[in-house]
Design an enzyme around this catalytic site. Structure first.
Site, PDB file in Angstrom:
ATOM      1  NE  ARG A  75      -3.188   2.683   2.592  1.00  0.00           N
ATOM      2  CZ  ARG A  75      -3.212   3.539   3.609  1.00  0.00           C
ATOM      3  NH1 ARG A  75      -2.686   3.209   4.782  1.00  0.00           N
ATOM      4  NH2 ARG A  75      -3.756   4.725   3.481  1.00  0.00           N
ATOM      5  CG  HIS A 119      -1.100   8.989   3.193  1.00  0.00           C
ATOM      6  ND1 HIS A 119      -1.225   7.652   3.476  1.00  0.00           N
ATOM      7  CD2 HIS A 119      -0.714   9.575   4.350  1.00  0.00           C
ATOM      8  CE1 HIS A 119      -0.914   7.433   4.749  1.00  0.00           C
ATOM      9  NE2 HIS A 119      -0.600   8.587   5.302  1.00  0.00           N
ATOM     10  CD  GLU A 164      -4.784   8.069   9.532  1.00  0.00           C
ATOM     11  OE1 GLU A 164      -4.254   9.145   9.818  1.00  0.00           O
ATOM     12  OE2 GLU A 164      -4.429   6.989  10.036  1.00  0.00           O
ATOM     13  CG  ASN A 297      -4.944   3.721   8.675  1.00  0.00           C
ATOM     14  OD1 ASN A 297      -4.999   2.702   7.976  1.00  0.00           O
ATOM     15  ND2 ASN A 297      -4.536   4.885   8.218  1.00  0.00           N
ATOM     16  CE1 TYR A 299       0.177   3.297  13.464  1.00  0.00           C
ATOM     17  CE2 TYR A 299      -1.835   4.280  12.615  1.00  0.00           C
ATOM     18  CZ  TYR A 299      -0.557   3.799  12.408  1.00  0.00           C
ATOM     19  OH  TYR A 299      -0.013   3.807  11.153  1.00  0.00           O
ATOM     20  CD  GLU A 357      -1.513   4.329   7.964  1.00  0.00           C
ATOM     21  OE1 GLU A 357      -1.285   4.806   9.096  1.00  0.00           O
ATOM     22  OE2 GLU A 357      -1.685   5.026   6.952  1.00  0.00           O
TER      23      GLU A 357
HETATM   24  C1  FCB Z   1      -1.272   7.686  10.535  1.00  0.00           C
HETATM   25  C2  FCB Z   1      -0.859   8.158   9.160  1.00  0.00           C
HETATM   26  C3  FCB Z   1       0.497   7.650   8.727  1.00  0.00           C
HETATM   27  C4  FCB Z   1       1.481   7.582   9.848  1.00  0.00           C
HETATM   28  C5  FCB Z   1       0.888   6.908  11.062  1.00  0.00           C
HETATM   29  C6  FCB Z   1       1.827   6.780  12.225  1.00  0.00           C
HETATM   30  O1  FCB Z   1      -2.149   8.618  11.095  1.00  0.00           O
HETATM   31  O2  FCB Z   1      -1.791   7.736   8.209  1.00  0.00           O
HETATM   32  O3  FCB Z   1       0.916   8.455   7.670  1.00  0.00           O
HETATM   33  O4  FCB Z   1       1.984   8.812  10.111  1.00  0.00           O
HETATM   34  O5  FCB Z   1      -0.256   7.586  11.475  1.00  0.00           O
END
Ligand code: FCB
Length: 456
Positions: A75, A119, A164, A297, A299, A357
């Protein structure tokens, strides 16, 4: 061994501005990130993306790394200012050629390209004309989607419109931490709307230009979880989830903007009236255009507590419960990824979901033995892959996983101070060293599964 479905798409993700460098090469136009990074005080280490990982010329080596990892898919994002340096109109053939060569070489290596259109590197000229709060930027985006999908659509069938929209609108136009750096609530909501409408319109264009197109959008979803069972904390959680997640999910799945969030905005004086005057007839239908997948995405989660108690007005609303945090100060909580995926499946039925992500920042450097023993990233990866497995076992149609990121890279306002790569980058020499996490990922891909014994 915890097996994944046979056709599970294993990959890594990157984005153009974060790795390519070569910002003034081959006719690329200026982007909002070039301008923002050149503005004093915006980037922690005063750096920019002009060199980054030099991927613009080192891409054959980077494809080799992906081939070594056995990846099925890559990607990456296209830099709009390379394709249309003035934002719209004149097409820059050199920019198109770069991505065309990249796509050919990926396919030659047996790696399927998975393209993100936007992006975050908006052509600066479009920002000068109003940026995302202006509907004209949305029209320009759809033209760009048309140009690039005509050029690559014979070889690329998986497309993500925006990466995002929360970050683009909130960080870019709300709190100003990202380019273009505005701080204005009404601009932020208008920007989010233009992004969503242009997503819907681009879906149609991509479908028309690409045979067997699979088109979707990527949202950064951060589940909110209450710090206590109190009604106040439940309300703080509703509020957080509303602005962060539901503001995007609800209109994309045909439910319009969440009324409770609109009312909160009015109550807080962020907007004057609950009537969102940027919505035009037909917009909500456009936003809800059916898609082929949802990109997620993930985290971390946010644990919320109310700060409505007068003496706590200035206390942070997000609290940390688990002790392990990454260099971003993001709590590590894999179980919340499972909960999120199960919730998305039951609430929105989005069809296949890709984790587009997932990853963590830890600065672990090469040891004396020349290897990078990024123990914490290995743990993070194992935990989150197990969480994906749990979600699949509970019926979630998870179709793929993309680790963020292939390489250490330019982490936006943090510059090069945060390292997310599976592969270490020595910025002075541009040497790449696969970290232990890259070795683990390679094993996972080869086995199409996670060795749970090892994971324990
Ligand atoms: C996300 C972004 C990516 C990267 C990660 C850590 O928000 O999409 O570009 O910076 O965080």
């Amino acid at each position: 061994m915890r097996q994944f479905p046979p056709d599970f798409l294993w990959g890594v993700a990157t984005s153009a501005y974060q790795i390519e460098g070569a910002t003034r090469v081959d006719g690329r136009g200026e982007s909002i990130w070039d301008r923002f990074a050149a503005t004093p005080g915006k980037i922690q280490d005063k750096s920019d993306g002009s060199v980054a990982c030099e991927h613009y010329r080192r891409w054959p080596e980077d494809i080799e790394l992906m081939r070594w990892m056995g990846l099925k898919s890559y990607r990456f994002s296209i830099a709009w200012p390379r394709i249309l340096p003035e934002g719209r109109g004149r097409v820059n053939a050199a920019g198109v050629d770069f991505y065309s060569r990249l796509v050919d070489s990926l396919l030659g290596a047996g790696i399927e390209p998975f393209v993100t259109l936007y992006h975050w590197d908006l052509p600066q000229v479009l920002e000068d004309q109003g940026g995302w709060p202006s509907r004209a930027t949305g029209d320009a985006f759809v033209e760009y989607a048309d140009v690039i999908s005509r050029a690559l659509g014979d070889r690329v069938n998986r497309w993500i419109t925006h990466n995002e929209p929360w970050c683009i609108s909130y960080l870019g136009y709300g709190n100003g931490e990202h380019a273009p750096g505005h701080k204005d609530w009404s601009k932020m909501l208008a920007a989010a709307h233009t992004l969503l409408v242009s997503h819907g319109n681009a879906v149609k264009v991509l479908r028309a230009n690409v045979k067997n197109a699979e088109v979707g959008i990527t949202l950064n979803l951060t589940p909110g979880e209450p710090a206590s069972p109190s009604p106040e904390d439940a309300d703080a959680t509703r509020d957080f989830d509303g602005g962060f997640n539901r503001w995007f999910l609800e209109p994309l799945y045909g439910r319009g903007y969440p009324q409770d969030v609109i009312e909160d905005h009015v109550k807080a004086g962020r907007i004057a009236s609950p009537h969102l005057d940027f919505i035009q007839p037909g917009d909500l239908e456009t936003i809800a255009a059916p898609t082929d997948f949802l990109g997620v995405n993930f985290y971390s989660r946010a644990v919320l507590r109310s700060n409505r108690i007068p003496e706590e007005q200035n206390a942070p609303r997000t609290v940390f419960v688990r002790p392990d945090k990454t260099d971003m100060d993001w709590e590590v909580c894999p179980a919340s990824l499972t909960r999120l995926l199960v919730h998305l499946e039951s609430e929105y039925k989005p069809g296949p979901i890709y984790i587009t992500e997932n990853g963590c920042a830890y600065s672990t450097a090469p040891s004396a033995d020349g290897r990078v023993h990024d123990v914490q990233r290995v743990e993070y990866l194992r935990g989150h892959l197990a969480a994906c497995g749990d979600a699949i076992a509970q019926g979630v149609k998870l179709a793929g996983y993309f680790a963020w990121s292939l390489l250490d890279n330019f982490e936006w306002a943090y510059g090069y101070t945060k390292r997310f790569g599976l592969v270490w980058v020595d910025y002075a020499t541009q040497q790449r060293i696969p970290k232990d996490s890259a070795h683990l990922y390679r094993d996972v891909v080869a086995q199409n599964g996670l060795d749970v014994e090892q994971a324990a």
